[in-house]
Design an enzyme around this catalytic site. Sequence first.
Site, short mmCIF file in Angstrom:
data_model
loop_
_atom_site.label_atom_id
_atom_site.label_comp_id
_atom_site.label_asym_id
_atom_site.label_seq_id
_atom_site.Cartn_x
_atom_site.Cartn_y
_atom_site.Cartn_z
N GLU A 1 -64.50 9.26 5.25
CA GLU A 1 -65.79 9.52 4.62
C GLU A 1 -66.22 8.25 3.88
OE1 GLU A 1 -66.25 14.16 3.39
OE2 GLU A 1 -64.83 13.00 2.20
N HIS B 1 -63.09 7.34 1.64
CA HIS B 1 -62.12 8.43 1.56
C HIS B 1 -61.38 8.61 2.88
CE1 HIS B 1 -61.30 13.01 1.22
NE2 HIS B 1 -60.27 12.32 0.78
N ASN C 1 -64.12 18.00 1.46
CA ASN C 1 -63.49 18.76 0.38
C ASN C 1 -64.45 19.75 -0.28
OD1 ASN C 1 -60.81 17.92 0.49
ND2 ASN C 1 -61.27 16.02 -0.57
N SER D 1 -61.12 11.66 -3.55
CA SER D 1 -61.49 12.77 -2.69
C SER D 1 -62.55 13.66 -3.32
CB SER D 1 -60.25 13.61 -2.36
OG SER D 1 -59.56 13.96 -3.55
#
Length: 289
Positions: free
Chosen positions: A150, A138, A188, A117
């Site tokens: 992702e 991800h 993130n 992440s």
Amino acid sequence: MQTIGVIGAGQMGSGIAQTIAQHGLKVFLSDRDLAIAEESLKGIERSLGKLVGKGKMEVADAEATLARITPTGDLAPMAEADLIIEAATEKEAIKQGIFENAGKVLGEGAILASNTSSIPITRMANWSPDAGRFIGLHFFNPVPVMGLIEVIPGLATNQDVTDRTIEFAHLLGKEVVLSQDEPGFVVNRILLPMINEAIFVLGQSTASIEDIDLGCRLGLNHPMGPLQLADFVGLDTCLDIIRVLHDTTGDTKYRPAPLLVKYVEAGWLGRKTGRGFYDYTGDAPVPTR
């Protein structure tokens, strides 16, 4: 792609394996111990059972999904995988060992991907046998429910590998965000500073847990407050990610909130330990301070 390997049978790995199997692909789910992978398979069986109970899946489909997942305690079966996905804890040393071992069984033309992440893909690609076939993939938790993946190519990732990975994500019914290999990628990079700042606000006694979460739910139109979300993600995972952002960029705006560090040191990691910013031991979550 017909066969997928998933390394790491924790919450993320089991969710990834379930999602892949539900879409008709064969999955090898491995962990350091076969018993862990087998226990994960039981968890997937329970998850599928809930879908059947709610009328969202037929019994035959649940049984077929479960039959496509093979638990294993070693990586040898993954030699036949078209794609191997690492879904271990967000610790670079652990991931390095996994990639080096997975590289020994990686088939010709197969892709090696990380569910990281936040850790830079280009750096981790150095631990694989072929940086051109290494990529970030991800998923978001809970994987069977969340509609996003992702995809993060590293500096050396081949374009056809990126294209095949995106095609795979679409096969799972997911939307794709394509990110450059920058700290935290897209989601993130935005989310963790917000969670970290919410913890600073709590630590400075600016507002209570309830009011911080209520303010963000109603004021920002978020479905879940940042402290509740942190508990759901896992406070140790949040700390790992914000530390990667801080260490990678050197920017002090990403320094971890002291209260986050204290909670992790205390073992209060959120829902998975029964206590974080909320206590989960009763019928409903209760703020802990």
